[in-house]
Scaffold this motif. Structure first.
Motif, PDB file in Angstrom:
ATOM      1  N   GLU A 280       0.819  -1.207   0.000  1.00  0.00           N
ATOM      2  CA  GLU A 280       0.000   0.000   0.000  1.00  0.00           C
ATOM      3  C   GLU A 280       0.854   1.259   0.000  1.00  0.00           C
ATOM      4  OE1 GLU A 280      -3.217  -0.059  -0.576  1.00  0.00           O
ATOM      5  OE2 GLU A 280      -2.886  -2.228  -0.742  1.00  0.00           O
ATOM      6  N   LEU A 281       1.987   1.232   0.679  1.00  0.00           N
ATOM      7  CA  LEU A 281       2.896   2.384   0.632  1.00  0.00           C
ATOM      8  C   LEU A 281       3.460   2.569  -0.779  1.00  0.00           C
ATOM      9  CD1 LEU A 281       4.775   1.926   4.020  1.00  0.00           C
ATOM     10  CD2 LEU A 281       3.211   3.783   3.413  1.00  0.00           C
ATOM     11  N   LEU A 282       3.816   1.457  -1.427  1.00  0.00           N
ATOM     12  CA  LEU A 282       4.294   1.544  -2.807  1.00  0.00           C
ATOM     13  C   LEU A 282       3.204   2.100  -3.714  1.00  0.00           C
ATOM     14  CD1 LEU A 282       6.448   0.973  -4.951  1.00  0.00           C
ATOM     15  CD2 LEU A 282       5.554  -1.375  -5.105  1.00  0.00           C
ATOM     16  N   ARG A 283       1.976   1.682  -3.484  1.00  0.00           N
ATOM     17  CA  ARG A 283       0.852   2.197  -4.276  1.00  0.00           C
ATOM     18  C   ARG A 283       0.740   3.719  -4.114  1.00  0.00           C
ATOM     19  NH1 ARG A 283      -3.548  -1.032  -5.502  1.00  0.00           N
ATOM     20  NH2 ARG A 283      -3.240  -2.295  -3.620  1.00  0.00           N
ATOM     21  N   LEU A 284       0.870   4.185  -2.868  1.00  0.00           N
ATOM     22  CA  LEU A 284       0.786   5.621  -2.614  1.00  0.00           C
ATOM     23  C   LEU A 284       1.888   6.382  -3.349  1.00  0.00           C
ATOM     24  CD1 LEU A 284      -0.057   5.935   1.197  1.00  0.00           C
ATOM     25  CD2 LEU A 284      -1.331   6.963  -0.684  1.00  0.00           C
ATOM     26  N   VAL A 285       3.115   5.908  -3.204  1.00  0.00           N
ATOM     27  CA  VAL A 285       4.259   6.642  -3.736  1.00  0.00           C
ATOM     28  C   VAL A 285       4.354   6.529  -5.252  1.00  0.00           C
ATOM     29  CG1 VAL A 285       6.772   6.793  -3.739  1.00  0.00           C
ATOM     30  CG2 VAL A 285       5.539   6.424  -1.584  1.00  0.00           C
ATOM     31  N   ALA A 286       4.212   5.291  -5.770  1.00  0.00           N
ATOM     32  CA  ALA A 286       4.475   5.062  -7.193  1.00  0.00           C
ATOM     33  C   ALA A 286       3.278   5.356  -8.080  1.00  0.00           C
ATOM     34  CB  ALA A 286       4.938   3.616  -7.399  1.00  0.00           C
ATOM     35  N   VAL A 287       2.076   5.124  -7.570  1.00  0.00           N
ATOM     36  CA  VAL A 287       0.875   5.304  -8.397  1.00  0.00           C
ATOM     37  C   VAL A 287       0.227   6.658  -8.132  1.00  0.00           C
ATOM     38  CG1 VAL A 287      -1.376   4.364  -9.049  1.00  0.00           C
ATOM     39  CG2 VAL A 287       0.488   2.809  -8.422  1.00  0.00           C
ATOM     40  N   GLU A 288       0.071   6.996  -6.849  1.00  0.00           N
ATOM     41  CA  GLU A 288      -0.664   8.206  -6.506  1.00  0.00           C
ATOM     42  C   GLU A 288       0.255   9.399  -6.214  1.00  0.00           C
ATOM     43  OE1 GLU A 288      -3.938   7.428  -3.818  1.00  0.00           O
ATOM     44  OE2 GLU A 288      -3.867   5.299  -4.344  1.00  0.00           O
ATOM     45  N   LYS A 289       1.577   9.149  -6.219  1.00  0.00           N
ATOM     46  CA  LYS A 289       2.563  10.212  -6.069  1.00  0.00           C
ATOM     47  C   LYS A 289       2.317  11.054  -4.821  1.00  0.00           C
ATOM     48  CE  LYS A 289       3.875   9.031 -10.260  1.00  0.00           C
ATOM     49  NZ  LYS A 289       5.067   8.191 -10.486  1.00  0.00           N
ATOM     50  N   SER A 290       2.043  10.384  -3.714  1.00  0.00           N
ATOM     51  CA  SER A 290       1.686  11.103  -2.495  1.00  0.00           C
ATOM     52  C   SER A 290       1.955  10.225  -1.278  1.00  0.00           C
ATOM     53  CB  SER A 290       0.203  11.490  -2.545  1.00  0.00           C
ATOM     54  OG  SER A 290      -0.219  12.028  -1.306  1.00  0.00           O
ATOM     55  N   PHE A 291       2.119  10.875  -0.126  1.00  0.00           N
ATOM     56  CA  PHE A 291       2.159  10.153   1.145  1.00  0.00           C
ATOM     57  C   PHE A 291       0.849  10.331   1.911  1.00  0.00           C
ATOM     58  CE2 PHE A 291       6.767  10.372   0.423  1.00  0.00           C
ATOM     59  CZ  PHE A 291       7.111   9.058   0.732  1.00  0.00           C
ATOM     60  N   ARG A 292      -0.046  11.127   1.367  1.00  0.00           N
ATOM     61  CA  ARG A 292      -1.349  11.296   2.007  1.00  0.00           C
ATOM     62  C   ARG A 292      -2.077   9.952   1.982  1.00  0.00           C
ATOM     63  NH1 ARG A 292      -4.582  16.305  -0.316  1.00  0.00           N
ATOM     64  NH2 ARG A 292      -5.914  15.663   1.431  1.00  0.00           N
ATOM     65  N   GLY A 293      -2.602   9.560   3.094  1.00  0.00           N
ATOM     66  CA  GLY A 293      -3.246   8.259   3.197  1.00  0.00           C
ATOM     67  C   GLY A 293      -2.540   7.326   4.153  1.00  0.00           C
ATOM     68  N   VAL A 294      -1.309   7.682   4.555  1.00  0.00           N
ATOM     69  CA  VAL A 294      -0.581   6.836   5.510  1.00  0.00           C
ATOM     70  C   VAL A 294      -1.347   6.742   6.823  1.00  0.00           C
ATOM     71  CG1 VAL A 294       1.540   6.641   6.871  1.00  0.00           C
ATOM     72  CG2 VAL A 294       1.663   7.280   4.455  1.00  0.00           C
ATOM     73  N   GLY A 295      -1.969   7.835   7.218  1.00  0.00           N
ATOM     74  CA  GLY A 295      -2.746   7.834   8.454  1.00  0.00           C
ATOM     75  C   GLY A 295      -3.884   6.830   8.427  1.00  0.00           C
ATOM     76  N   ARG A 296      -4.509   6.663   7.260  1.00  0.00           N
ATOM     77  CA  ARG A 296      -5.606   5.694   7.167  1.00  0.00           C
ATOM     78  C   ARG A 296      -5.071   4.267   7.239  1.00  0.00           C
ATOM     79  NH1 ARG A 296      -9.037   7.094   9.467  1.00  0.00           N
ATOM     80  NH2 ARG A 296     -10.524   5.683   8.480  1.00  0.00           N
ATOM     81  N   LEU A 297      -3.881   4.023   6.707  1.00  0.00           N
ATOM     82  CA  LEU A 297      -3.262   2.708   6.848  1.00  0.00           C
ATOM     83  C   LEU A 297      -3.020   2.391   8.322  1.00  0.00           C
ATOM     84  CD1 LEU A 297      -0.599   2.775   3.979  1.00  0.00           C
ATOM     85  CD2 LEU A 297      -2.745   1.491   3.996  1.00  0.00           C
TER      86      LEU A 297
END
Length: 323
Positions: A280-297
């Motif tokens: 999921e972190l890879l999805r955030l960084v590589a696909v969505e180009k963001s770290f927003r969403g880490v809190g929901r994880l």
């Protein structure tokens, strides 16, 4: 459809506030040859034009040379994909379905799909067909569920290079076809998942009683384009904060199901949870180009710990006639 193994073929569609996608899907259902007996549309308390789309489809599909009944099953509250499929399968069984083809609202069906499934339906109670992506290219899905990790592992290479069937132990509710006998043995899909992991676990539960086969038949088109990256052995699509929360939260439910069936390994499952978070972190960084969403994880992971600690967990019960 004829009687016996080919009798009472239902589609079960779960939808929530995607009226345009649902309209395209129901239009494609009208082109199915052979036609299904009925379609159950589970409306997850949509607030857009979904009800009107279903009403129009009921009139259109009833007027075909081979009429198709469209059953509008409206829920009072949004129960997620998991709750929608649980309610839809229950409704289909009550209406006499022998086969239930499960799908989300953002796909369309290939006109010859039911005929393509036909030969496989003589042999197996649970099937997953292939899909085209939104660009018309084959969509990658070939997983096996690792009980040690509690995590689905992609199988590299062309699994259809020597055979048109692939033995899996995972499900996918974007096109999974199940016979009522399989449902009777393991019960309805578990609505407690709300979103994600529900189909993986359901396929695994079915596989404990009989084979689950991924077959080399293209039966669906994905209609919704998504941002994604190709990792070679799988694709990573974009997600949402809701999806991020539940992919971690539902680790707790996966653990509970593994425990019930004597397949839980604490060390392996912890590693699988790390792999889930890493994906999921890879999805955030590589696909969505963001770290927003880490809190929901993190919030989902904390809730998964609470679910794992529960001592009163019970799996979905087998249905009457299941064994």
């Amino acid at each position: 459809m004829s009687a016996d193994r080919h009798g009472a073929f239902f589609l079960v569609i779960t939808t929530f506030n995607r009226a345009a996608y649902l309209q395209a899907l129901l239009a494609s259902v009208a082109e199915l040859r052979p036609a299904p007996d009925a379609v159950v549309v589970v409306n997850n308390a949509s607030t857009d034009g979904t009800a009107a789309v279903i009403t129009a489809a009921q009139a259109h599909l009833a007027a075909l040379a081979h009429p198709i009944a469209v059953l509008h099953h409206e829920l009072a509250a949004n129960s997620g994909g998991a709750g929608g499929f649980s309610a839809g399968v229950e409704r289909a069984l009550a209406e006499g379905a022998q086969w239930m083809w499960l799908m989300d609202d953002d796909v369309t069906v290939v006109p010859g799909a039911i005929g393509a499934f036909g030969p496989w339906m003589e042999r197996y109670d649970a099937l997953v067909g292939r899909r085209y992506d939104a660009a018309g290219e084959p969509f990658y899905w070939q997983n096996r569920f690792s009980t040690f990790l509690g995590f689905p592992l992609p199988v590299p290479g062309d699994v259809f290079s020597h055979s048109n069937e692939f033995a899996t132990n995972a499900g996918c509710f974007e096109g999974m076809l199940v016979h009522r006998n399989a449902v009777a043995r393991v019960g309805l899909p578990d609505p407690r998942f709300f979103l994600t992991w529900d189909d993986t676990v359901y396929g695994w539960l079915i596989s404990r009683h009989g084979p689950v086969r991924y077959v080399n038949e293209f039966v669906l088109h994905k209609a919704r384009a998504q941002r994604s990256i190709d990792l070679g052995i799988r694709h990573l699509n974009d997600s949402s904060d809701l999806g991020r929360y539940y992919v971690m939260r539902n680790r707790g439910l996966v653990a509970q199901y593994l425990r019930v069936h004597g397949s839980f390994n604490a060390v392996g499952f912890a590693l699988g949870t790390v792999l889930t978070a890493g994906k999921e972190l890879l999805r955030l960084v590589a696909v969505e180009k963001s770290f927003r969403g880490v809190g929901r994880l993190l919030a989902g992971w904390r809730e998964s710990r609470r679910i794992m600690a529960a001592k009163d967990f019970l799996p979905m019960p087998a249905l009457e006639g299941g064994n």
